[in-house]
Scaffold this active site. Structure first.
Site, PDB file in Angstrom:
ATOM      1  N   SER A 121       0.827  -1.211   0.000  1.00 54.86           N
ATOM      2  CA  SER A 121       0.000   0.000   0.000  1.00 54.86           C
ATOM      3  C   SER A 121       0.858   1.257   0.000  1.00 54.86           C
ATOM      4  O   SER A 121       0.333   2.362  -0.079  1.00 54.86           O
ATOM      5  CB  SER A 121      -0.947   0.002   1.205  1.00 54.86           C
ATOM      6  N   ASN A 159      -2.495  -2.564  12.898  1.00 54.31           N
ATOM      7  CA  ASN A 159      -3.948  -2.389  12.791  1.00 54.31           C
ATOM      8  C   ASN A 159      -4.445  -1.147  13.530  1.00 54.31           C
ATOM      9  O   ASN A 159      -5.237  -0.369  12.997  1.00 54.31           O
ATOM     10  CB  ASN A 159      -4.667  -3.640  13.310  1.00 54.31           C
ATOM     11  N   THR A 211     -39.328  26.762 -12.002  1.00 53.30           N
ATOM     12  CA  THR A 211     -39.625  25.398 -11.550  1.00 53.30           C
ATOM     13  C   THR A 211     -39.801  24.603 -12.843  1.00 53.30           C
ATOM     14  O   THR A 211     -40.287  25.168 -13.843  1.00 53.30           O
ATOM     15  CB  THR A 211     -40.908  25.313 -10.694  1.00 53.30           C
ATOM     16  N   HIS A 212     -39.383  23.374 -12.842  1.00 51.25           N
ATOM     17  CA  HIS A 212     -39.371  22.557 -14.073  1.00 51.25           C
ATOM     18  C   HIS A 212     -38.537  23.233 -15.168  1.00 51.25           C
ATOM     19  O   HIS A 212     -38.762  22.977 -16.352  1.00 51.25           O
ATOM     20  CB  HIS A 212     -40.789  22.307 -14.602  1.00 51.25           C
ATOM     21  N   SER A 267     -12.342  26.849 -28.152  1.00 57.10           N
ATOM     22  CA  SER A 267     -12.359  25.642 -28.966  1.00 57.10           C
ATOM     23  C   SER A 267     -11.241  25.754 -29.983  1.00 57.10           C
ATOM     24  O   SER A 267     -10.959  26.841 -30.487  1.00 57.10           O
ATOM     25  CB  SER A 267     -13.705  25.527 -29.678  1.00 57.10           C
ATOM     26  N   LYS A 316     -16.246  30.074 -29.622  1.00 58.18           N
ATOM     27  CA  LYS A 316     -16.644  29.326 -28.428  1.00 58.18           C
ATOM     28  C   LYS A 316     -15.946  29.806 -27.158  1.00 58.18           C
ATOM     29  O   LYS A 316     -14.790  30.199 -27.168  1.00 58.18           O
ATOM     30  CB  LYS A 316     -16.324  27.827 -28.610  1.00 58.18           C
ATOM     31  N   ASN A 359     -16.115  27.839 -23.634  1.00 60.08           N
ATOM     32  CA  ASN A 359     -16.728  26.662 -23.015  1.00 60.08           C
ATOM     33  C   ASN A 359     -16.606  26.695 -21.492  1.00 60.08           C
ATOM     34  O   ASN A 359     -15.572  27.072 -20.956  1.00 60.08           O
ATOM     35  CB  ASN A 359     -16.073  25.389 -23.555  1.00 60.08           C
ATOM     36  N   GLU A 371     -18.198  22.273 -15.998  1.00 57.65           N
ATOM     37  CA  GLU A 371     -18.501  20.907 -16.449  1.00 57.65           C
ATOM     38  C   GLU A 371     -17.681  19.879 -15.670  1.00 57.65           C
ATOM     39  O   GLU A 371     -18.164  18.785 -15.363  1.00 57.65           O
ATOM     40  CB  GLU A 371     -18.224  20.774 -17.950  1.00 57.65           C
ATOM     41  N   TYR A 425      -9.956  -6.553  11.964  1.00 63.36           N
ATOM     42  CA  TYR A 425      -9.293  -6.053  10.757  1.00 63.36           C
ATOM     43  C   TYR A 425      -9.244  -7.127   9.674  1.00 63.36           C
ATOM     44  O   TYR A 425      -8.973  -8.295   9.938  1.00 63.36           O
ATOM     45  CB  TYR A 425      -7.858  -5.613  11.107  1.00 63.36           C
ATOM     46  N   GLN A 459      -7.382  -2.175   3.699  1.00 61.39           N
ATOM     47  CA  GLN A 459      -6.267  -1.384   3.173  1.00 61.39           C
ATOM     48  C   GLN A 459      -6.742  -0.525   1.984  1.00 61.39           C
ATOM     49  O   GLN A 459      -6.158   0.504   1.686  1.00 61.39           O
ATOM     50  CB  GLN A 459      -5.143  -2.329   2.744  1.00 61.39           C
ATOM     51  N   LYS A 506      -8.118   3.737   1.725  1.00 61.16           N
ATOM     52  CA  LYS A 506      -7.479   5.041   1.538  1.00 61.16           C
ATOM     53  C   LYS A 506      -7.613   5.639   0.131  1.00 61.16           C
ATOM     54  O   LYS A 506      -7.933   6.830   0.022  1.00 61.16           O
ATOM     55  CB  LYS A 506      -6.005   4.956   1.979  1.00 61.16           C
TER      56      LYS A 506
END
Ligand code: ARG
Length: 456
Positions: free
Chosen positions: A20, A107, A152-153, A274, A280, A282, A287, A314, A319, A322
């Site tokens: 690890s 442990n 709304t919607h 772009s 563009k 973006n 995003e 354990y 392990q 993490k």
């Protein structure tokens, strides 16, 4: 059939699957702190001679300086951060290094290190969330009177203020912070001294190590101590909520930045061009915040599935606790910082917002409410009357406020000239004074209160 190849295989595959160190080297500071607290306690309790403890502690300081300067060496044969550090300690101070692991197991050691790490991570997130809230408050105050369509919607519903809209996210972040605060309080018990699973016969002082590491108290059950990863799950679940909130804000920015909406001009610093379409701009940062939310939720899910059904105490599966926490934390830190930067620097196109708020019959409810208030019309009937007014405006291609009074009176005789006062978007938002409503005064009051809460 494949025995010839396999003969050499297992050893190297085992080495690789077992190690690890490639990821748990991130725990090095916590591991050194835990070991120093442990050895100081061992000396105080007379379990290790003071001279050996001093040598161990001095060696650990030197190792910390080496890690700080050169990073942690990744040696798969040494498995993990605990063994890498202990073996370096043996190189530095000789056989006395072997006394550090008295009355301890990896442990309880890893459980302690990881708690310390997650505690620091929570503190980092908290600082980031406070900065995000401050950015939201500053922009909300600037735009407490700025009218925009409320949806709304995703259909134009009623006018709201931009300040109110931004402060909605402040509320989400307030709840997020409280989740992290809860998680931190629950996490803050020290598993060190639980040893492998059953506790130890050595006369250790668990209260001393807990206090030295800033924990409120030692944990109360040794089996639970080495097998509990609730603190990591609490972190990931709270992180998931933040990510989910940020993804909603990011989505709004993406929609708002689109040409049909045109509510914002994204700052150059948080957009990209772009390579093929020169016009563009973006919303890449937004995003990616939206996308990162998916990965953060994936991390949460990964650890839930890892822990599901594990018997006490354990198991090596743990392990794998993490990497998802580290990944989620890195993604969350970037997401919070990017959203904070965007909020601070985005240009709101307030004329465009107002223009759209004034179209789309967003004050229809105000007309209905006026009929209820001034004409004593039952709300359901007022709703019908207003529907006819909307249809008339739509048919004539105008807004409600542009309908001549004769047209409105023909729809319902109880309407008179006073109606025009409630059909403007400014009148509409100013009237929504109920607690938590969008009226600029309400928004300013909430901002003042939020600032006060921060000081407390
Ligand atoms: N590297 C391990 C982990 O991260 C800690 C060591 C416990 N290993 C063991 N075989 N008891 O969980």
């Amino acid at each position: 059939m494949w025995g010839g190849r396999f003969a050499a295989g297992p050893a190297s595959v085992m080495r690789e699957i077992n190690a690890s160190i490639p990821f748990d080297k991130r725990l090095w500071k916590q591991d050194i702190a835990g070991s120093k607290a442990h050895v100081a306690m061992l000396a105080k309790q007379g379990i290790v001679a003071q001279a050996d403890a001093d040598a161990i502690s001095g060696g650990l300081d030197q190792i910390a300086a080496e890690y700080e300067a050169n990073g942690v060496p990744v040696d798969l044969d040494l498995e993990d951060i605990h063994m890498v550090t202990e073996s370096r300690l043996a190189e530095l101070i000789g056989p006395a290094a072997g006394r550090l692991h008295t009355a301890r197991s990896r442990n309880d050691q890893v459980a302690t290190d990881f708690r310390l790490w997650v505690r620091d991570a929570i503190d980092e997130v908290e600082a980031g969330l406070v900065a995000l809230q401050e950015a939201l408050i500053a922009r909300a105050e600037e735009h407490a009177d700025t009218v925009m369509p409320g949806f709304t919607h995703l259909q134009s519903a009623q006018p709201v203020t931009l300040g109110h809209h931004l402060m909605a996210y402040h509320e989400m972040i307030r709840r997020d912070r409280s989740r992290f605060a809860d998680a931190r309080a629950r996490l803050n018990e020290c598993p060190l001294g639980a040893a492998a699973l059953a506790g130890t016969g050595f006369p250790i002082d668990r209260h001393a190590t807990a206090a030295a590491l800033g924990f409120a108290k030692p944990t109360d059950n040794s089996l639970d101590s080495v097998s509990d990863r609730d603190f990591a799950l609490d972190y990931l679940m709270a992180a998931t909520q933040v990510a989910l909130h940020l993804s909603r804000l990011a989505e709004e920015f993406i929609i708002w930045a689109s040409q049909p909406f045109g509510f914002v001009k994204l700052p150059d610093a948080y957009s990209t061009g772009s390579s093929i379409m020169p016009q563009k701009r973006n919303p890449d940062a937004a995003e990616l915040v939206r996308g990162h939310a998916g990965r953060i939720m994936g991390c949460m899910n990964a650890l839930c599935v890892t822990m599901k059904g594990l018997p006490l105490a354990y198991s090596k599966d743990m392990q794998d606790d993490k990497p998802p926490v580290f990944e989620a934390h890195d993604l969350l830190g970037l997401s919070i910082a990017a959203m904070t930067g965007m909020i601070e620097t985005v240009a709101f196109r307030t004329e465009r917002m107002r223009g759209l708020a004034e179209s789309g019959f967003a004050t229809a409810t105000d007309l209905a409410d006026w009929l209820v208030r001034e004409g004593n019309v039952p709300f359901r009937e007022a709703h019908h009357i207003t529907g006819r007014a909307v249809a008339a405006a739509e048919g004539a291609g105008v807004q409600l406020a542009d309908l001549p009074i004769e047209t409105l009176k023909a729809i319902d005789g109880r309407i008179d000239e006073r109606i025009y006062a409630v059909l403007t978007v400014d009148a509409s938002v100013a009237s929504r004074k109920s607690h938590g409503g969008t009226a600029p005064d309400q928004v300013r009051a909430r901002i003042a209160q939020a600032r006060q809460e921060k000081k407390e």
